[in-house]
Design an enzyme around this catalytic site. Structure first.
Site, PDB file in Angstrom:
ATOM      1  N   GLY A 228       0.834  -1.196   0.000  1.00  0.00           N
ATOM      2  CA  GLY A 228       0.000   0.000   0.000  1.00  0.00           C
ATOM      3  C   GLY A 228       0.864   1.239   0.000  1.00  0.00           C
ATOM      4  O   GLY A 228       1.990   1.224  -0.505  1.00  0.00           O
ATOM      5  N   SER A 229       0.336   2.300   0.566  1.00  0.00           N
ATOM      6  CA  SER A 229       1.036   3.580   0.508  1.00  0.00           C
ATOM      7  C   SER A 229       2.186   3.641   1.516  1.00  0.00           C
ATOM      8  O   SER A 229       2.178   2.945   2.541  1.00  0.00           O
ATOM      9  CB  SER A 229       0.042   4.704   0.800  1.00  0.00           C
ATOM     10  OG  SER A 229      -0.529   4.501   2.072  1.00  0.00           O
ATOM     11  N   VAL A 232       0.981   4.688   5.209  1.00  0.00           N
ATOM     12  CA  VAL A 232       0.456   3.605   6.053  1.00  0.00           C
ATOM     13  C   VAL A 232       1.581   2.613   6.369  1.00  0.00           C
ATOM     14  O   VAL A 232       1.688   2.113   7.491  1.00  0.00           O
ATOM     15  CB  VAL A 232      -0.752   2.905   5.388  1.00  0.00           C
ATOM     16  CG1 VAL A 232      -1.232   1.731   6.222  1.00  0.00           C
ATOM     17  CG2 VAL A 232      -1.900   3.894   5.187  1.00  0.00           C
ATOM     18  N   GLY A 233       2.434   2.359   5.397  1.00  0.00           N
ATOM     19  CA  GLY A 233       3.555   1.446   5.618  1.00  0.00           C
ATOM     20  C   GLY A 233       4.440   1.881   6.778  1.00  0.00           C
ATOM     21  O   GLY A 233       4.871   1.064   7.597  1.00  0.00           O
ATOM     22  N   GLU A 250       5.599  -3.359   0.913  1.00  0.00           N
ATOM     23  CA  GLU A 250       5.774  -3.003  -0.505  1.00  0.00           C
ATOM     24  C   GLU A 250       4.993  -1.710  -0.711  1.00  0.00           C
ATOM     25  O   GLU A 250       3.765  -1.715  -0.655  1.00  0.00           O
ATOM     26  CB  GLU A 250       5.192  -4.094  -1.410  1.00  0.00           C
ATOM     27  CG  GLU A 250       5.848  -5.446  -1.281  1.00  0.00           C
ATOM     28  CD  GLU A 250       7.251  -5.523  -1.838  1.00  0.00           C
ATOM     29  OE1 GLU A 250       7.690  -4.556  -2.487  1.00  0.00           O
ATOM     30  OE2 GLU A 250       7.907  -6.542  -1.605  1.00  0.00           O
ATOM     31  N   CYS A 284       1.700   0.531  -8.779  1.00  0.00           N
ATOM     32  CA  CYS A 284       2.866   0.951  -7.997  1.00  0.00           C
ATOM     33  C   CYS A 284       4.069   1.108  -8.913  1.00  0.00           C
ATOM     34  O   CYS A 284       4.973   1.871  -8.629  1.00  0.00           O
ATOM     35  CB  CYS A 284       3.147  -0.042  -6.908  1.00  0.00           C
ATOM     36  SG  CYS A 284       3.174  -1.708  -7.524  1.00  0.00           S
ATOM     37  N   GLU A 386       4.032  10.716  -5.536  1.00  0.00           N
ATOM     38  CA  GLU A 386       3.267   9.677  -6.231  1.00  0.00           C
ATOM     39  C   GLU A 386       1.834  10.175  -6.439  1.00  0.00           C
ATOM     40  O   GLU A 386       1.144  10.487  -5.476  1.00  0.00           O
ATOM     41  CB  GLU A 386       3.257   8.396  -5.405  1.00  0.00           C
ATOM     42  CG  GLU A 386       2.586   7.254  -6.127  1.00  0.00           C
ATOM     43  CD  GLU A 386       2.541   5.976  -5.315  1.00  0.00           C
ATOM     44  OE1 GLU A 386       2.149   6.014  -4.139  1.00  0.00           O
ATOM     45  OE2 GLU A 386       2.888   4.924  -5.867  1.00  0.00           O
TER      46      GLU A 386
HETATM   47  P1  NAP Z   1      -3.393   2.388   1.344  1.00  0.00           P
HETATM   48  O1  NAP Z   1      -4.355   3.472   1.534  1.00  0.00           O
HETATM   49  O2  NAP Z   1      -2.094   2.446   2.061  1.00  0.00           O
HETATM   50  O3  NAP Z   1      -4.178   1.050   1.705  1.00  0.00           O
HETATM   51  C1  NAP Z   1      -3.595  -0.235   1.588  1.00  0.00           C
HETATM   52  C2  NAP Z   1      -4.287  -1.176   2.553  1.00  0.00           C
HETATM   53  O4  NAP Z   1      -4.012  -0.776   3.891  1.00  0.00           O
HETATM   54  C3  NAP Z   1      -5.814  -1.176   2.434  1.00  0.00           C
HETATM   55  O5  NAP Z   1      -6.274  -2.479   2.681  1.00  0.00           O
HETATM   56  C4  NAP Z   1      -6.209  -0.227   3.540  1.00  0.00           C
HETATM   57  O6  NAP Z   1      -7.524  -0.418   3.999  1.00  0.00           O
HETATM   58  C5  NAP Z   1      -5.208  -0.582   4.604  1.00  0.00           C
HETATM   59  N1  NAP Z   1      -4.998   0.455   5.600  1.00  0.00           N
HETATM   60  C6  NAP Z   1      -5.265   1.788   5.515  1.00  0.00           C
HETATM   61  N2  NAP Z   1      -4.941   2.410   6.666  1.00  0.00           N
HETATM   62  C7  NAP Z   1      -4.456   1.461   7.498  1.00  0.00           C
HETATM   63  C8  NAP Z   1      -3.958   1.481   8.826  1.00  0.00           C
HETATM   64  N3  NAP Z   1      -3.880   2.610   9.534  1.00  0.00           N
HETATM   65  N4  NAP Z   1      -3.548   0.328   9.371  1.00  0.00           N
HETATM   66  C9  NAP Z   1      -3.606  -0.821   8.666  1.00  0.00           C
HETATM   67  N5  NAP Z   1      -4.076  -0.908   7.418  1.00  0.00           N
HETATM   68  C10 NAP Z   1      -4.491   0.219   6.823  1.00  0.00           C
HETATM   69  O7  NAP Z   1      -3.015   2.213  -0.171  1.00  0.00           O
HETATM   70  P2  NAP Z   1      -4.036   2.120  -1.373  1.00  0.00           P
HETATM   71  O8  NAP Z   1      -4.577   3.485  -1.575  1.00  0.00           O
HETATM   72  O9  NAP Z   1      -4.986   1.005  -1.174  1.00  0.00           O
HETATM   73  O10 NAP Z   1      -3.063   1.666  -2.548  1.00  0.00           O
HETATM   74  C11 NAP Z   1      -2.260   2.577  -3.249  1.00  0.00           C
HETATM   75  C12 NAP Z   1      -0.836   2.551  -2.742  1.00  0.00           C
HETATM   76  O11 NAP Z   1      -0.323   1.227  -2.770  1.00  0.00           O
HETATM   77  C13 NAP Z   1       0.094   3.339  -3.610  1.00  0.00           C
HETATM   78  O12 NAP Z   1       0.955   4.104  -2.811  1.00  0.00           O
HETATM   79  C14 NAP Z   1       0.882   2.279  -4.364  1.00  0.00           C
HETATM   80  O13 NAP Z   1       2.127   2.692  -4.801  1.00  0.00           O
HETATM   81  C15 NAP Z   1       0.963   1.214  -3.361  1.00  0.00           C
HETATM   82  N6  NAP Z   1       1.199  -0.082  -3.993  1.00  0.00           N
HETATM   83  C16 NAP Z   1       2.444  -0.641  -3.878  1.00  0.00           C
HETATM   84  C17 NAP Z   1       2.715  -1.844  -4.469  1.00  0.00           C
HETATM   85  C18 NAP Z   1       4.081  -2.458  -4.312  1.00  0.00           C
HETATM   86  O14 NAP Z   1       4.191  -3.663  -4.443  1.00  0.00           O
HETATM   87  N7  NAP Z   1       5.114  -1.702  -4.028  1.00  0.00           N
HETATM   88  C19 NAP Z   1       1.719  -2.519  -5.181  1.00  0.00           C
HETATM   89  C20 NAP Z   1       0.477  -1.926  -5.299  1.00  0.00           C
HETATM   90  C21 NAP Z   1       0.224  -0.707  -4.677  1.00  0.00           C
HETATM   91  P3  NAP Z   1      -8.731   0.481   3.397  1.00  0.00           P
HETATM   92  O15 NAP Z   1      -8.860   0.074   1.982  1.00  0.00           O
HETATM   93  O16 NAP Z   1      -9.869   0.062   4.244  1.00  0.00           O
HETATM   94  O17 NAP Z   1      -8.327   1.915   3.550  1.00  0.00           O
END
Ligand code: NAP
Ligand code: MG
Length: 496
Positions: A228-229, A232-233, A250, A284, A386
């Site tokens: 994810g982002s 959050v990571g 990731e 990503c 990003e």
């Molecule tokens: P995100 O907002 O960080 O969410 C990712 C996951 O984390 C979702 O299941 C989300 O749940 C959950 N989450 C949110 N807040 C959290 C918290 N405080 N504690 C634990 N879990 C939490 O990212 P996204 O908007 O879904 O995805 C886009 C991002 O992912 C981009 O930055 C992209 O670059 C990255 N990404 C990276 C890769 C890689 O392999 N490097 C691959 C794909 C995507 P909710 O959906 O309920 O908010």
């Protein structure tokens, strides 16, 4: 009536104890309700973790080849359901059918790899420095893993985590992204049908703040695998750092494609279009920066703009559509705000797109024009942050050294690419680009499931998903010494 999806806990499909649900709508047509899902609470997470903990010993003790045999069946069921689930994925996430079929295929490939890996899972055997003694390393499972996934690869990413986690003998609780929980539910059905014992896989939907946070902090969860982002990571790294819980991250990217003067411009153009606007830029590994040498800049940009304008944007369920909608209204707002930043704050030159698409049927969804900014400089926000949408920044450089400096000049380091015919430039770029992945004469996207996947700097914390390296994430190494000399032998003392 839209389907009502439940949580999977201990082999049963159950409602959340909250009694609440949330809706998942098609981003290309918000009148299309994909399904309703459980808005779970910490109690649901506790029940899922308990089930996973109880299922663990028997699963751990099942021979790995036997665990992996299930993966052959998983792959076959996925093959049979590839088109049907790809349709569902396009409805829930928006990307076009060719891409959702690709997302399914990545899951199938990952299952095939897992099936074989159950019979490999190599440790190492090395000579001991003492006589009548042997030394080797094995990989042991760890217990319950929490898997948290994003919405942009609704099948591939859940499989990247689930298959190696369970093939190595762990049990899991998976929380999918709120925007795309349906495909993960289908994955759970498939694993269940293929014969994964109850409790080994558990699926809980709900918000990251509630379900995700509780999973991360749960004392019975031994590891967290998150995609994810970066924001959050970092939160997850902080939380898991307190108890030294294993966590694999990731995260984001700001991937650059270098185009040198000697590049084959035709393939560089096609690569840029696919890299920047495939998945509507929501990968990503999406290409969000073109770093082009000054000699070909004008020709390259003119042709790129022409081709970007010709891309067909629309509902991804139509086979002739090339670019789907953004995943949500919020994501479209983010994209629009970056276009504004690019124009007003950065003062870059908007040469293509820049607007939400609202004509005709497009009004029903979250569509946005493929957008290109030229005359972008490395310090600008649109060159650094990003955006996660169909917005491409063009930066012009004089030579390879400058290209690499610009490419490396962000906080991220996931994917990268260089188009050149010069072998010396190629080799220098491979060595000096700071990224987990470098493509030569190919776009920044196109990972294969059996190769390590991940990034450097703020893209991750050093782990690599994919291939054999994923199997290292989900296991602990055990170093074993067996002394069959019949006496005490002291290493470093008796043999010197
Ligand atoms: P995100 O907002 O960080 O969410 C990712 C996951 O984390 C979702 O299941 C989300 O749940 C959950 N989450 C949110 N807040 C959290 C918290 N405080 N504690 C634990 N879990 C939490 O990212 P996204 O908007 O879904 O995805 C886009 C991002 O992912 C981009 O930055 C992209 O670059 C990255 N990404 C990276 C890769 C890689 O392999 N490097 C691959 C794909 C995507 P909710 O959906 O309920 O908010
Ligand atoms: Mg989100």
């Amino acid at each position: 009536m839209a389907e009502v999806f439940k949580n999977l806990i201990n082999g049963e499909w159950v409602k959340s104890k909250s009694g609440k649900t949330f809706e998942n709508r098609n981003p290309a047509d918000t009148s299309d309700l994909v399904g309703t899902f459980q808005l779970s609470t910490v109690d649901d997470v506790d029940a899922a973790v308990t089930a996973a903990k109880e299922a663990y010993p028997a699963w751990r003790d099942t021979p790995a080849p036997e665990r992996a045999e299930i993966m052959y069946r998983v792959a076959n069921i996925m093959r049979a359901r590839k088109d049907e689930i790809a349709q569902l994925m396009t409805r829930e996430m928006g990307k076009v059918l060719a891409e959702t079929r690709g997302d399914m295929q990545e899951g199938i490939d990952t299952a095939d790899f897992a099936a074989g890996e159950g019979r490999r899972m190599h440790g190492q055997t090395v000579p001991s420095e003492l006589r009548n003694k042997t030394a080797y390393v094995i990989h042991r499972p760890m217990g319950v893993w929490g898997l948290i996934t994003p919405w942009n690869f609704p099948m591939a990413i859940p499989t990247w985590k689930t298959f190696p986690a369970i093939t190595t003998g762990n049990t899991i609780v998976i929380k999918p992204a709120t925007d795309t929980p349906a495909c993960t539910a289908r994955l759970m059905e498939i694993l269940d049908e293929a014969g994964v014992p109850k409790g080994v896989i558990n699926y809980v939907t709900g918000s990251g703040r509630v379900v995700g946070e509780h999973l991360i902090n749960h004392p019975d969860v031994k590891g967290i695998s998150f995609t994810g982002s970066s924001d959050v990571g970092k939160r997850i790294a902080e939380a898991t750092g307190k108890t030294l819980k294993r966590c694999s991250l990731e995260l984001g990217g700001k991937n650059g494609q270098i185009v040198m003067d000697d590049a084959n411009l035709e393939i560089a153009l096609e690569g840029a279009l696919w890299g920047a606007f495939g998945t509507t830029g929501q990968r990503c590994t999406a290409t969000s920066r073109i770093i082009v040498q000054e000699g070909v800049h004008d020709e390259f940009v003119a042709e790129l703009v022409k081709r970007a304008k010709a891309l067909k944007v629309g509902n991804g369920l139509n086979e002739d559509v090339q670019v789907g909608p953004l995943v949500s209204e919020a994501q479209r707002q983010t994209v629009a705000s970056y276009v504004k930043i690019g124009q007003e704050q950065d003062k870059a030159e908007l040469v293509c797109g820049g607007h939400a698409l609202i004509a005709g049927d497009l009004i029903k969804g979250w569509f946005f024009e493929p957008t290109i900014f030229d005359k972008v400089t490395p310090d600008m926000r649109i060159a650094q942050e990003e955006i996660f949408g169909p917005v491409l920044s063009i930066l012009t450089i004089k030579n390879l050294d400058e290209a690499i400096e610009v490419l490396n000049g962000t906080i991220y380091g996931l994917s990268s690419s260089i188009y050149t015919q010069d072998v010396n430039n190629t080799m220098r770029a491979i060595e000096r680009i700071e990224a987990g992945i470098t493509y030569v004469n190919g776009p920044t996207i196109g990972a294969e499931c059996h190769m390590p996947f991940g990034g450097v700097k703020e893209t991750g914390n050093g782990h690599r998903e994919g291939g054999w390296t994923a199997y290292e994430i989900f296991t602990e190494m055990k170093t074993v010494y067996i002394d069959y000399s019949g006496k005490l032998q002291r290493a470093q003392i008796d043999n010197k």
